[in-house]
Write an enzyme that holds these catalytic residues in place. Structure first.
Site, PDB file in Angstrom:
ATOM      1  N   GLY A 145       0.746  -1.190  -0.076  1.00  0.00           N
ATOM      2  CA  GLY A 145      -0.051   0.129   0.314  1.00  0.00           C
ATOM      3  C   GLY A 145       0.876   1.317  -0.027  1.00  0.00           C
ATOM      4  O   GLY A 145       0.677   2.352  -0.759  1.00  0.00           O
ATOM      5  N   THR A 146       1.787   1.324   0.900  1.00  0.00           N
ATOM      6  CA  THR A 146       2.631   2.563   0.791  1.00  0.00           C
ATOM      7  C   THR A 146       3.659   2.566  -0.178  1.00  0.00           C
ATOM      8  O   THR A 146       3.616   3.492  -0.865  1.00  0.00           O
ATOM      9  CB  THR A 146       3.637   2.493   2.294  1.00  0.00           C
ATOM     10  OG1 THR A 146       2.693   2.296   3.563  1.00  0.00           O
ATOM     11  CG2 THR A 146       4.482   3.745   2.433  1.00  0.00           C
ATOM     12  N   GLU A 255      22.172   9.559 -18.532  1.00  0.00           N
ATOM     13  CA  GLU A 255      22.597   8.594 -19.557  1.00  0.00           C
ATOM     14  C   GLU A 255      22.148   7.519 -19.541  1.00  0.00           C
ATOM     15  O   GLU A 255      21.893   6.551 -20.619  1.00  0.00           O
ATOM     16  CB  GLU A 255      24.189   8.517 -19.250  1.00  0.00           C
ATOM     17  CG  GLU A 255      24.989   8.785 -20.330  1.00  0.00           C
ATOM     18  CD  GLU A 255      26.480   8.530 -20.169  1.00  0.00           C
ATOM     19  OE1 GLU A 255      27.113   7.690 -20.574  1.00  0.00           O
ATOM     20  OE2 GLU A 255      27.156   9.393 -19.263  1.00  0.00           O
TER      21      GLU A 255
END
Length: 445
Positions: A145-146, A255
């Site tokens: 969830g986080t 790059e």
């Protein structure tokens, strides 16, 4: 100076962050308390190198340019009380009081919103300490969830505030063996949709692939998260080695995009790493440059489960570390090009970008991995990685057809339309991969 700020979000992000900083510290000769190892007058990697990831204080202490964020305190409390508690400034560790309960909507709309301003303020402070910030390195999982909710919210906000800066992600892709929640497909599809236009380059790490490597190559019968994270850290260290030590390729974050991303949406390179050897096996293997180069093209050394022989390569970067000479690399690459299994798209030259960093790979003492003289990390943009999206989309469809668990998301203020919008975006992504793999001359008929 070309500094990079690392942002570790959620439980997976923070724990991988721990493994990475333990390894970076070892590679640069920095002790657990942030001071230099005895006998060193400055960190390994040269002035330009180490300062991309470490900030030197007035007291001669080296502090990681990193921020840890989680919505619940447990994982970050472990950092505060663990072996590296003196390495980090207390302000770098930010946590909330209640977790996101494996719910993207909680991380993105409700609980995550309460903490996001504080996190951005800390990032702003850290950016002010930099002479020439080149970008951000995110580690998070797509299934939690986080990691999914707050991770995508932060990426979104950073892209408005630091538009021109590069944003690279190391994203953990959910795996059936180590599934922590049933709604991982929802979170993965939602967060990928949100971050697709904000991240510049996303290196996916599939837990299932890492799990199999630990069992097969390292002989660990039941790999734990710390085994997995140790291996992931080794790979991240190889990808970032060219930023931290003197090297000739990918010396800055831009790059990576220039070399690997032909179209903005097709920004998910496949990462392979070799050799991955246990301490027992290392003494019996030679690990010549051509052996480790060939190993990178074997599915067993990839960080995502997919079959590159069925896809086409658009771009390839080979990043070598340690005792490697250019002549051996050129010979190894010629061998690979002559193989029929390595197919390039016809609109792209068959060029391989080569980078050599002479600093050999390090291994933390508690690791199962053997110390080797040379290693290679291959970053390749291949159409085969679309398999990963197909797998997660199918799981999403099975649940969403029954509208299973959707009420938990809607209850946190999310609209149901976001599910269909996200799913359509991923269907478009699958189509994009099919299109870039198609032969260009076929369109003329």
């Amino acid at each position: 100076m070309r500094e990079v700020i690392s942002i570790n979000v959620g439980q997976a992000g923070c724990q991988i962050g721990n493994a990475c900083w333990e390894l970076y510290s070892l590679e640069h000769g920095i002790k657990e308390d942030g001071h230099l190892e005895d006998g060193l007058s400055k960190p390994k990697g040269g002035e330009e190198g180490f300062s991309t990831f470490f900030h030197e204080t007035g007291y001669g202490k080296f502090v990681p340019r990193a921020i840890y964020v989680d919505l619940e305190p447990n994982v970050i409390d472990e950092v505060r009380t663990g072996r590296f508690k003196e390495l980090f400034h207390p302000e770098q560790l930010i946590n909330g009081k209640e977790d996101a309960a494996n719910n993207y909507a909680r991380g993105h709309y409700t609980v995550g919103r309460e903490i996001v301003d504080e996190v951005e303020e800390r990032i702003r402070k850290m950016a002010d300490q930099c002479d020439g910030l080149q970008g951000f390195l995110f580690t998070h999982s797509l299934g939690g969830g986080t990691g999914s909710g707050l991770g995508s919210l932060l990426l979104e906000n950073l892209s408005y505030e630091y538009g021109k800066k590069s944003k690279l992600e190391f994203a953990v892709y959910p795996a059936p063996q180590l599934s922590t929640s049933v709604v991982e497909p929802y979170n993965t599809v939602l967060t990928t949709h949100t971050t697709l236009e904000h991240a510049d380059c996303t290196f996916m790490v599939d837990n299932e692939a890492i799990y199999d490597i630990c069992k097969r190559n390292l002989g660990i019968s039941r790999p734990s998260f710390s085994n997995l994270n140790g291996l992931i850290a080794q790979v991240i260290s190889s990808v970032t080695a060219s930023l931290r030590f003197d090297g000739s390729l990918n010396v800055d974050l831009n790059e990576f995009q220039t070399n690997l991303v032909p179209y903005p949406r097709i920004h998910f390179p496949l990462v392979s790493y070799a050799p991955i050897l246990s301490k027992k096996r290392a003494t019996h293997e030679s690990n010549s440059v051509s052996e480790i180069t060939n190993a990178c093209f074997e599915p067993g050394n990839q960080m995502v489960k997919c079959d590159p022989t069925k896809g086409k390569y658009m771009a390839n970067c080979l990043l070598y570390r340690g005792d490697v000479v250019t002549r051996d690399v050129q010979r190894a690459v010629e061998q690979v090009k002559n193989k029929k299994t390595v197919q390039m798209v016809d609109w792209c030259p068959t060029g391989f970008k080569i980078g050599i960093c002479y600093e050999p790979p390090s291994v933390i003492p508690s690791s199962e991995l053997a110390n080797v003289d040379r290693a290679v990390c291959m970053l390749s943009n291949t159409t085969a990685i679309a398999d990963a999206w197909k797998r997660i989309d199918q799981k999403f469809d099975l649940m969403y057809a029954k509208r299973a668990f959707v009420h938990w998301y809607v209850g946190e203020g999310m609209e149901e339309g976001e599910f269909t919008e996200a799913r359509e975006d991923l269907a478009a992504l699958e189509r994009d991969y099919i299109e870039v793999g198609a032969d260009s001359y076929a369109e003329e008929f």
